[in-house]
Motif scaffolding. Structure first.
Motif, PDB file in Angstrom:
ATOM      1  N   HIS A  84       5.969   0.471  -2.214  1.00 24.50           N
ATOM      2  CA  HIS A  84       7.013   1.282  -2.865  1.00 24.50           C
ATOM      3  C   HIS A  84       7.329   2.431  -1.911  1.00 24.50           C
ATOM      4  CE1 HIS A  84       6.238  -0.836  -6.644  1.00 24.50           C
ATOM      5  NE2 HIS A  84       4.965  -0.721  -6.324  1.00 24.50           N
ATOM      6  N   PRO A  85       7.959   2.128  -0.781  1.00 22.84           N
ATOM      7  CA  PRO A  85       8.123   3.164   0.263  1.00 22.84           C
ATOM      8  C   PRO A  85       8.969   4.349  -0.207  1.00 22.84           C
ATOM      9  CG  PRO A  85       9.253   1.121   0.871  1.00 22.84           C
ATOM     10  CD  PRO A  85       8.537   0.860  -0.407  1.00 22.84           C
ATOM     11  N   PRO A  86       8.481   5.555   0.055  1.00 27.37           N
ATOM     12  CA  PRO A  86       9.177   6.762  -0.402  1.00 27.37           C
ATOM     13  C   PRO A  86      10.181   7.311   0.616  1.00 27.37           C
ATOM     14  CG  PRO A  86       7.032   7.359   0.436  1.00 27.37           C
ATOM     15  CD  PRO A  86       7.141   5.857   0.566  1.00 27.37           C
ATOM     16  N   PHE A  87      10.945   6.423   1.237  1.00 26.32           N
ATOM     17  CA  PHE A  87      11.900   6.841   2.264  1.00 26.32           C
ATOM     18  C   PHE A  87      13.254   6.192   2.022  1.00 26.32           C
ATOM     19  CE2 PHE A  87       7.695   6.713   4.338  1.00 26.32           C
ATOM     20  CZ  PHE A  87       7.545   8.069   4.557  1.00 26.32           C
ATOM     21  N   LYS A  88      14.286   6.889   2.456  1.00 24.58           N
ATOM     22  CA  LYS A  88      15.625   6.320   2.403  1.00 24.58           C
ATOM     23  C   LYS A  88      15.729   5.192   3.430  1.00 24.58           C
ATOM     24  CE  LYS A  88      17.670  10.597   0.815  1.00 24.58           C
ATOM     25  NZ  LYS A  88      18.394  11.809   1.195  1.00 24.58           N
ATOM     26  N   PRO A  89      16.562   4.197   3.180  1.00 29.82           N
ATOM     27  CA  PRO A  89      16.723   3.089   4.134  1.00 29.82           C
ATOM     28  C   PRO A  89      17.205   3.584   5.495  1.00 29.82           C
ATOM     29  CG  PRO A  89      17.773   2.569   2.033  1.00 29.82           C
ATOM     30  CD  PRO A  89      17.376   4.017   1.983  1.00 29.82           C
ATOM     31  N   ARG A  90      16.763   2.922   6.522  1.00 21.63           N
ATOM     32  CA  ARG A  90      17.174   3.173   7.908  1.00 21.63           C
ATOM     33  C   ARG A  90      16.920   4.614   8.346  1.00 21.63           C
ATOM     34  NH1 ARG A  90      20.386  -0.015   5.301  1.00 21.63           N
ATOM     35  NH2 ARG A  90      21.968   1.493   4.763  1.00 21.63           N
ATOM     36  N   SER A  91      15.829   5.185   7.889  1.00 21.60           N
ATOM     37  CA  SER A  91      15.488   6.567   8.247  1.00 21.60           C
ATOM     38  C   SER A  91      14.862   6.689   9.627  1.00 21.60           C
ATOM     39  CB  SER A  91      14.511   7.162   7.223  1.00 21.60           C
ATOM     40  OG  SER A  91      15.136   7.346   5.986  1.00 21.60           O
ATOM     41  N   PHE A  92      14.267   5.605  10.129  1.00 18.58           N
ATOM     42  CA  PHE A  92      13.438   5.709  11.327  1.00 18.58           C
ATOM     43  C   PHE A  92      13.991   4.911  12.496  1.00 18.58           C
ATOM     44  CE2 PHE A  92      10.797   6.387   7.614  1.00 18.58           C
ATOM     45  CZ  PHE A  92      10.237   7.620   7.920  1.00 18.58           C
ATOM     46  N   ASP A  93      13.744   5.439  13.696  1.00 16.66           N
ATOM     47  CA  ASP A  93      14.081   4.718  14.921  1.00 16.66           C
ATOM     48  C   ASP A  93      13.053   3.632  15.201  1.00 16.66           C
ATOM     49  OD1 ASP A  93      16.245   6.515  15.477  1.00 16.66           O
ATOM     50  OD2 ASP A  93      14.775   7.958  16.248  1.00 16.66           O
ATOM     51  N   LEU A  94      11.793   3.940  14.927  1.00 16.68           N
ATOM     52  CA  LEU A  94      10.683   3.010  15.143  1.00 16.68           C
ATOM     53  C   LEU A  94       9.732   3.056  13.953  1.00 16.68           C
ATOM     54  CD1 LEU A  94       9.692   3.939  18.808  1.00 16.68           C
ATOM     55  CD2 LEU A  94      10.840   1.841  18.090  1.00 16.68           C
ATOM     56  N   VAL A  95       9.136   1.920  13.650  1.00 11.38           N
ATOM     57  CA  VAL A  95       8.105   1.838  12.620  1.00 11.38           C
ATOM     58  C   VAL A  95       6.976   1.008  13.194  1.00 11.38           C
ATOM     59  CG1 VAL A  95       7.511   0.997  10.311  1.00 11.38           C
ATOM     60  CG2 VAL A  95       9.791   1.962  10.738  1.00 11.38           C
ATOM     61  N   PHE A  96       5.743   1.488  13.048  1.00 10.04           N
ATOM     62  CA  PHE A  96       4.603   0.658  13.414  1.00 10.04           C
ATOM     63  C   PHE A  96       3.564   0.733  12.313  1.00 10.04           C
ATOM     64  CE2 PHE A  96       3.411   4.754  15.278  1.00 10.04           C
ATOM     65  CZ  PHE A  96       2.060   4.864  14.962  1.00 10.04           C
ATOM     66  N   SER A  97       2.790  -0.328  12.222  1.00  4.23           N
ATOM     67  CA  SER A  97       1.740  -0.421  11.229  1.00  4.23           C
ATOM     68  C   SER A  97       0.584  -1.171  11.883  1.00  4.23           C
ATOM     69  CB  SER A  97       2.258  -1.183  10.007  1.00  4.23           C
ATOM     70  OG  SER A  97       1.275  -1.221   8.999  1.00  4.23           O
ATOM     71  N   HIS A  98      -0.572  -0.558  11.888  1.00  4.50           N
ATOM     72  CA  HIS A  98      -1.719  -1.167  12.545  1.00  4.50           C
ATOM     73  C   HIS A  98      -2.851  -1.335  11.532  1.00  4.50           C
ATOM     74  CE1 HIS A  98      -5.268  -1.501  15.128  1.00  4.50           C
ATOM     75  NE2 HIS A  98      -4.430  -2.035  15.982  1.00  4.50           N
ATOM     76  N   GLY A  99      -3.250  -2.584  11.308  1.00  3.74           N
ATOM     77  CA  GLY A  99      -4.377  -2.851  10.422  1.00  3.74           C
ATOM     78  C   GLY A  99      -4.106  -2.590   8.963  1.00  3.74           C
ATOM     79  N   VAL A 100      -2.871  -2.860   8.505  1.00  5.77           N
ATOM     80  CA  VAL A 100      -2.523  -2.551   7.121  1.00  5.77           C
ATOM     81  C   VAL A 100      -2.078  -3.796   6.350  1.00  5.77           C
ATOM     82  CG1 VAL A 100      -0.943  -1.269   5.620  1.00  5.77           C
ATOM     83  CG2 VAL A 100      -1.844  -0.203   7.688  1.00  5.77           C
ATOM     84  N   ILE A 101      -1.226  -4.586   6.922  1.00  4.07           N
ATOM     85  CA  ILE A 101      -0.586  -5.692   6.207  1.00  4.07           C
ATOM     86  C   ILE A 101      -1.615  -6.605   5.542  1.00  4.07           C
ATOM     87  CG2 ILE A 101       0.969  -7.678   6.424  1.00  4.07           C
ATOM     88  CD1 ILE A 101       2.290  -4.887   6.785  1.00  4.07           C
ATOM     89  N   HIS A 102      -2.690  -6.921   6.203  1.00  8.44           N
ATOM     90  CA  HIS A 102      -3.684  -7.827   5.616  1.00  8.44           C
ATOM     91  C   HIS A 102      -4.391  -7.203   4.400  1.00  8.44           C
ATOM     92  CE1 HIS A 102      -5.875  -5.481   8.621  1.00  8.44           C
ATOM     93  NE2 HIS A 102      -6.966  -5.705   7.901  1.00  8.44           N
ATOM     94  N   HIS A 103      -4.303  -5.897   4.227  1.00  3.77           N
ATOM     95  CA  HIS A 103      -4.889  -5.251   3.043  1.00  3.77           C
ATOM     96  C   HIS A 103      -3.942  -5.272   1.863  1.00  3.77           C
ATOM     97  CE1 HIS A 103      -8.420  -3.854   5.109  1.00  3.77           C
ATOM     98  NE2 HIS A 103      -7.678  -3.330   6.052  1.00  3.77           N
ATOM     99  N   THR A 104      -2.666  -5.527   2.092  1.00  4.06           N
ATOM    100  CA  THR A 104      -1.702  -5.510   0.997  1.00  4.06           C
ATOM    101  C   THR A 104      -1.336  -6.920   0.585  1.00  4.06           C
ATOM    102  OG1 THR A 104       0.141  -5.327   2.538  1.00  4.06           O
ATOM    103  CG2 THR A 104      -0.743  -3.283   1.653  1.00  4.06           C
TER     104      THR A 104
END
Length: 180
Positions: A160-180
């Motif tokens: 449930h991301p608390p950000f407006k769409p297209r807010s960021f130039d880059l997004v990274f996620s390390h070691g998270v997806i497998h927990h969700t």
């Protein structure tokens, strides 16, 4: 919380814009807000700002208790380990497969920052960083956030991301997806 963060934030329940509902002090340009309340302009849900961190979880417990259990587990786990180290910069670049200059000046989201290991690495390469995590492990970043005008910390749920769409130039996620 820095005033410059507010335009990026959205209600995790309905995705509408947030506004200040209550503040302990009058917001001044360049000053951080330590406490207050954000309110959704659409659904009127409120979210606290505690220790300068907007707490934008849609609820502390879903029907199955996943949010509360995950937050508690990872908050405990990441407070046991040492903080970020200089070697993390090399590991970060290897993991994201980007040259350091790609980060310079980029508004970047660390989606699932934990204690801030790679948040700190990305900041070292010049990214303006928003660090998001579900757990209280992110509290380890509060001292750095208070010292660094380009570091923002937000507590929230990636589902449930608390950000407006297209807010960021880059997004990274390390070691998270497998927990969700």
């Amino acid at each position: 919380m820095k005033l410059s963060l507010l335009p990026l934030l959205a209600c995790p329940a309905c995705s509408a814009a947030l506004e200040f509902a209550a503040l302990e002090q009058h917001p001044r340009e360049g000053a951080d807000l330590d406490a207050g309340t954000l309110r959704c302009r659409s659904c009127a849900k409120t979210y606290p700002i505690i220790d300068g961190v907007p707490r934008l979880r849609p609820g502390d417990a879903l029907a199955d208790g996943r949010v509360a259990r995950t937050a508690e587990s990872f908050g405990y786990e990441w407070h046991r380990y040492p903080g970020p180290r200089p070697v993390d910069r090399d590991i970060f670049l290897e993991e994201v497969q980007l040259p350091p200059e790609a980060l310079a000046g980029a508004l970047t989201l660390d989606a699932g920052c934990g204690m801030g290991r790679f948040t700190t690495a990305a900041r070292a390469f010049g990214a303006e960083l928003v660090a998001l995590d579900l757990s209280d492990a992110l509290t380890r970043l509060i001292p750095a956030m208070r010292e660094d005008p380009k570091l923002h910390v937000v507590q929230g749920d990636l589902l449930h991301p608390p950000f407006k769409p297209r807010s960021f130039d880059l997004v990274f996620s390390h070691g998270v997806i497998h927990h969700t």
